[in-house]
Write an enzyme that holds these catalytic residues in place. Structure first.
Site, PDB file in Angstrom:
ATOM      1  CB  SER A   1      26.334 -11.684 -12.991  1.00 17.84           C
ATOM      2  OG  SER A   1      27.464 -12.481 -13.146  1.00 17.84           O
TER       3      SER A   1
ATOM      4  NE  ARG B   1      30.428  -9.954 -20.876  1.00 18.25           N
ATOM      5  CZ  ARG B   1      29.970  -9.459 -19.749  1.00 18.25           C
ATOM      6  NH1 ARG B   1      28.849  -9.904 -19.257  1.00 18.25           N
ATOM      7  NH2 ARG B   1      30.609  -8.491 -19.130  1.00 18.25           N
TER       8      ARG B   1
ATOM      9  CG  HIS C   1      31.555 -15.739 -14.817  1.00 20.66           C
ATOM     10  ND1 HIS C   1      30.348 -15.476 -14.227  1.00 20.66           N
ATOM     11  CD2 HIS C   1      32.108 -14.526 -15.083  1.00 20.66           C
ATOM     12  CE1 HIS C   1      30.164 -14.173 -14.127  1.00 20.66           C
ATOM     13  NE2 HIS C   1      31.213 -13.566 -14.646  1.00 20.66           N
TER      14      HIS C   1
ATOM     15  CE  LYS D   1      30.705  -3.907 -10.222  1.00 18.52           C
ATOM     16  NZ  LYS D   1      30.992  -5.009 -11.183  1.00 18.52           N
TER      17      LYS D   1
HETATM   18  P1  ADP Z   1      33.579  -7.691 -12.872  1.00 21.27           P
HETATM   19  O1  ADP Z   1      32.736  -6.939 -11.881  1.00 21.27           O
HETATM   20  O2  ADP Z   1      35.025  -7.805 -12.481  1.00 21.27           O
HETATM   21  O3  ADP Z   1      33.391  -7.288 -14.313  1.00 21.27           O
HETATM   22  P2  ADP Z   1      32.129 -10.106 -13.564  1.00 21.27           P
HETATM   23  O4  ADP Z   1      31.831 -11.270 -12.667  1.00 21.27           O
HETATM   24  O5  ADP Z   1      30.970  -9.377 -14.147  1.00 21.27           O
HETATM   25  O6  ADP Z   1      33.065  -9.185 -12.689  1.00 21.27           O
HETATM   26  O7  ADP Z   1      33.068 -10.578 -14.760  1.00 21.27           O
HETATM   27  C1  ADP Z   1      34.325 -11.139 -14.536  1.00 21.27           C
HETATM   28  C2  ADP Z   1      35.019 -11.347 -15.869  1.00 21.27           C
HETATM   29  O8  ADP Z   1      34.303 -12.318 -16.635  1.00 21.27           O
HETATM   30  C3  ADP Z   1      35.086 -10.108 -16.766  1.00 21.27           C
HETATM   31  O9  ADP Z   1      36.312 -10.145 -17.467  1.00 21.27           O
HETATM   32  C4  ADP Z   1      33.930 -10.286 -17.725  1.00 21.27           C
HETATM   33  O10 ADP Z   1      34.163  -9.637 -18.957  1.00 21.27           O
HETATM   34  C5  ADP Z   1      33.969 -11.802 -17.897  1.00 21.27           C
HETATM   35  N1  ADP Z   1      32.678 -12.333 -18.306  1.00 21.27           N
HETATM   36  C6  ADP Z   1      31.467 -12.111 -17.759  1.00 21.27           C
HETATM   37  N2  ADP Z   1      30.499 -12.777 -18.426  1.00 21.27           N
HETATM   38  C7  ADP Z   1      31.121 -13.436 -19.439  1.00 21.27           C
HETATM   39  C8  ADP Z   1      30.669 -14.274 -20.516  1.00 21.27           C
HETATM   40  N3  ADP Z   1      29.383 -14.551 -20.700  1.00 21.27           N
HETATM   41  N4  ADP Z   1      31.610 -14.767 -21.385  1.00 21.27           N
HETATM   42  C9  ADP Z   1      32.908 -14.443 -21.208  1.00 21.27           C
HETATM   43  N5  ADP Z   1      33.392 -13.652 -20.231  1.00 21.27           N
HETATM   44  C10 ADP Z   1      32.518 -13.153 -19.356  1.00 21.27           C
END
Ligand code: ADP
Length: 164
Positions: free
Chosen positions: A128, A90, A17, A41
């Site tokens: 996460s 990703r 992130h 969630k």
């Molecule tokens: P959500 O529940 O909205 O998917 P997340 O916190 O899981 O929330 O992810 C937020 C954004 O960050 C999403 O677009 C996800 O694809 C991106 N993301 C999560 N992990 C990574 C990573 N390791 N590298 C790049 N983007 C990521």
């Protein structure tokens, strides 16, 4: 003023992130990181805890703001008066869902474009939920998340284990 919103759960924020935050902040005048209050969630951290961690890890990024929101991401983007919504990709497994969301959002609001940034390769595997699982079983998560998160997770899990 070019403004973008990067919405997500950030439960907790990972180096993946942070990489997206840093890179998208370079593209615009202001980046708003929107932390979703997603009660269904069942998050490990409350929305306020997630906001506080993000404020801490982005304190050196001058054009980054952090705010909590609930409801639709696209409504939050409009409320922020932003032109762009940022998402990270990703792997191909993210693509289907993200494309569908971006197209839906585009129909709901023609003035807002979704910008996809592909993950830096070293973070392509990182999520996460994996971080939470490794932490839960006592693994070392310091390669995946900043020290603020290592500390916060260990406190949270200690409290949870005591009350079990
Ligand atoms: P959500 O529940 O909205 O998917 P997340 O916190 O899981 O929330 O992810 C937020 C954004 O960050 C999403 O677009 C996800 O694809 C991106 N993301 C999560 N992990 C990574 C990573 N390791 N590298 C790049 N983007 C990521």
């Amino acid at each position: 003023m070019k403004r973008a919103v990067y919405p997500g759960s950030f439960d907790p924020v990972t180096f993946g992130h942070i990489d997206i935050i840093r890179r998208s902040a370079d593209l615009v005048d202001e980046l708003v990181v929107g932390v979703l209050q997603n009660n269904n969630k069942n998050p490990l951290f409350s929305v306020q805890e997630r906001v506080n961690i993000l404020l801490d890890v982005t304190k050196d990024m001058k054009n980054v703001r952090v705010e909590a929101f609930s409801g639709l991401s696209i409504d939050f983007v409009k409320k922020c008066d932003a032109q762009f919504l940022v998402r990270g990709l990703r792997a191909i497994t993210d693509f289907d869902y993200e494309l569908q969301m971006a197209q839906t959002n585009r129909i709901m609001s023609r003035d807002i474009d979704t910008i996809f940034l592909t993950t830096s390769l070293e973070y392509a595997y990182l999520s996460s939920s994996t971080v939470k699982e490794v932490a839960y079983y006592g693994g070392d998560i310091s390669k995946f998340v900043p020290k603020e998160v290592v500390r916060a997770i260990s406190q949270k899990l200690n409290i949870q284990k005591k009350s079990d």
